[in-house]
Design an enzyme around this catalytic site. Structure first.
Site, PDB file in Angstrom:
ATOM      1  N   GLU A  17      -4.195   2.021  -7.227  1.00 48.75           N
ATOM      2  CA  GLU A  17      -4.601   3.079  -6.304  1.00 48.75           C
ATOM      3  C   GLU A  17      -3.737   4.314  -6.529  1.00 48.75           C
ATOM      4  OE1 GLU A  17      -6.762   1.241  -2.603  1.00 48.75           O
ATOM      5  OE2 GLU A  17      -4.718   1.799  -2.132  1.00 48.75           O
ATOM      6  N   HIS A  55       0.859  -1.194   0.000  1.00 48.10           N
ATOM      7  CA  HIS A  55       0.000   0.000   0.000  1.00 48.10           C
ATOM      8  C   HIS A  55       0.893   1.241   0.000  1.00 48.10           C
ATOM      9  CE1 HIS A  55      -2.843   3.048   1.261  1.00 48.10           C
ATOM     10  NE2 HIS A  55      -3.790   2.235   0.856  1.00 48.10           N
TER      11      HIS A  55
HETATM   12  P1  PGA Z   1      -9.839   5.602   0.454  1.00 48.56           P
HETATM   13  O1  PGA Z   1      -8.563   4.657   0.679  1.00 48.56           O
HETATM   14  O2  PGA Z   1     -10.961   4.739  -0.052  1.00 48.56           O
HETATM   15  O3  PGA Z   1     -10.122   6.167   1.820  1.00 48.56           O
HETATM   16  O4  PGA Z   1      -9.451   6.642  -0.541  1.00 48.56           O
HETATM   17  C1  PGA Z   1      -8.302   3.586  -0.179  1.00 48.56           C
HETATM   18  C2  PGA Z   1      -7.022   2.911   0.226  1.00 48.56           C
HETATM   19  O5  PGA Z   1      -6.093   3.597   0.677  1.00 48.56           O
HETATM   20  O6  PGA Z   1      -6.905   1.684   0.110  1.00 48.56           O
END
Ligand code: PGA
Length: 263
Positions: free
Chosen positions: A175, A104
């Site tokens: 992401e 992440h």
């Molecule tokens: P968010 O986070 O949905 O709060 O933008 C997603 C993530 O970091 O996995």
């Protein structure tokens, strides 16, 4: 999304909710399901909830009873030994984890995880018999500089090389950093294009095994925008942070993605 890849909806609770709060959430969800709240059949949609590490084992049983997976948010390398603070794949498996989020952007940024470390961690998750959810994505500066593909390719290639052959079980989450927690999600068409590019890279590395690679989108997914991502051609589900923490919001997303019973 295509029928041959089972879509996934995964909640990433990050460092939120105590153990009692986590258990209360899962028990309340379970009661709502018993009372008739929609829960997609396991073979149609894979649901995963990733709580904090101390809450993982306590919530695993009630989640499993609902057919929902439970994920850790990190893994350490090695099986056992003198690694203070370390939590290995075998330990996570024993604690009943089914999935592990790897790489992440918060871990890359706060803990200095490199592409090579992320690749090794993805391989460690597979060795423990669990499913890695590997996060990739560019920063806003990189996006402005037109480097999205280059950055994502670098991050993904390290993983593809490290887990060669494990394609069926790997899940990638695209992401973009600028979309995480900002309320400014990517346009589904743009995210789908990046996901398609990722699948192309996987096909070049793995051949036909890449057709099973699931690619999620994450970054400011909410009950209001989830279906735009869910139905995008190259996207196979969503990794949701903030909007997964509140019961009504989470149930609304689970309900939105549950196929109609007659479908
Ligand atoms: P968010 O986070 O949905 O709060 O933008 C997603 C993530 O970091 O996995």
């Amino acid at each position: 999304m295509t029928p041959e890849r089972r879509p996934m909806l995964a909640a990433n609770w990050k460092m939120h909710k105590s153990v009692p709060e986590s258990l209360a959430f899962v028990r309340a969800w379970s009661r709502r399901v018993a009372d008739g709240a929609a829960l997609p059949p396991r073979d149609r949609v894979e649901l995963v909830l990733c709580p904090t590490l101390p809450a993982l084992w306590p919530v695993a049983g009630p989640l499993d009873a609902m057919g929902v997976g439970v994920g850790a948010q990190n893994i350490d390398l090695g099986a056992e030994g003198a690694v203070t603070g370390g939590v290995s794949g075998p330990l996570l498996a024993e604690a009943l984890a089914t999935h592990v989020i790897v790489g992440h952007s918060e871990r890359r940024r706060l803990f200095g995880e490199t592409d090579a470390v992320v690749g090794a961690k993805a391989a460690a998750v597979l060795s423990a018999g669990l499913t890695p959810i590997v996060c990739v994505g560019e920063s806003s500066d990189e996006r402005r500089a037109g480097q999205t593909r280059e950055v994502v390719a670098r991050q993904l290639t390290a993983v593809l090389d490290a887990v060669a052959g494990g394609g069926e079980r790997v899940v990638v989450a695209y992401e973009p950093l600028w979309a995480i927690g900002t309320g400014q999600g990517a346009a589904p068409a743009d995210a789908s294009e990046v996901a398609g590019w990722c699948r192309g890279l996987a096909a070049a590395a793995w051949g036909s095994a890449a057709s099973g690679l699931r690619i999620l989108y994450g970054g400011s997914v909410t009950r209001d925008n989830i279906l735009g991502f869910w139905h995008a051609d190259e996207i196979d589900g969503a990794l949701v942070g903030g909007a997964s923490l509140e019961m009504e919001s989470w149930l609304a997303m689970v309900h939105a993605v549950a196929p109609a019973p007659s479908a």
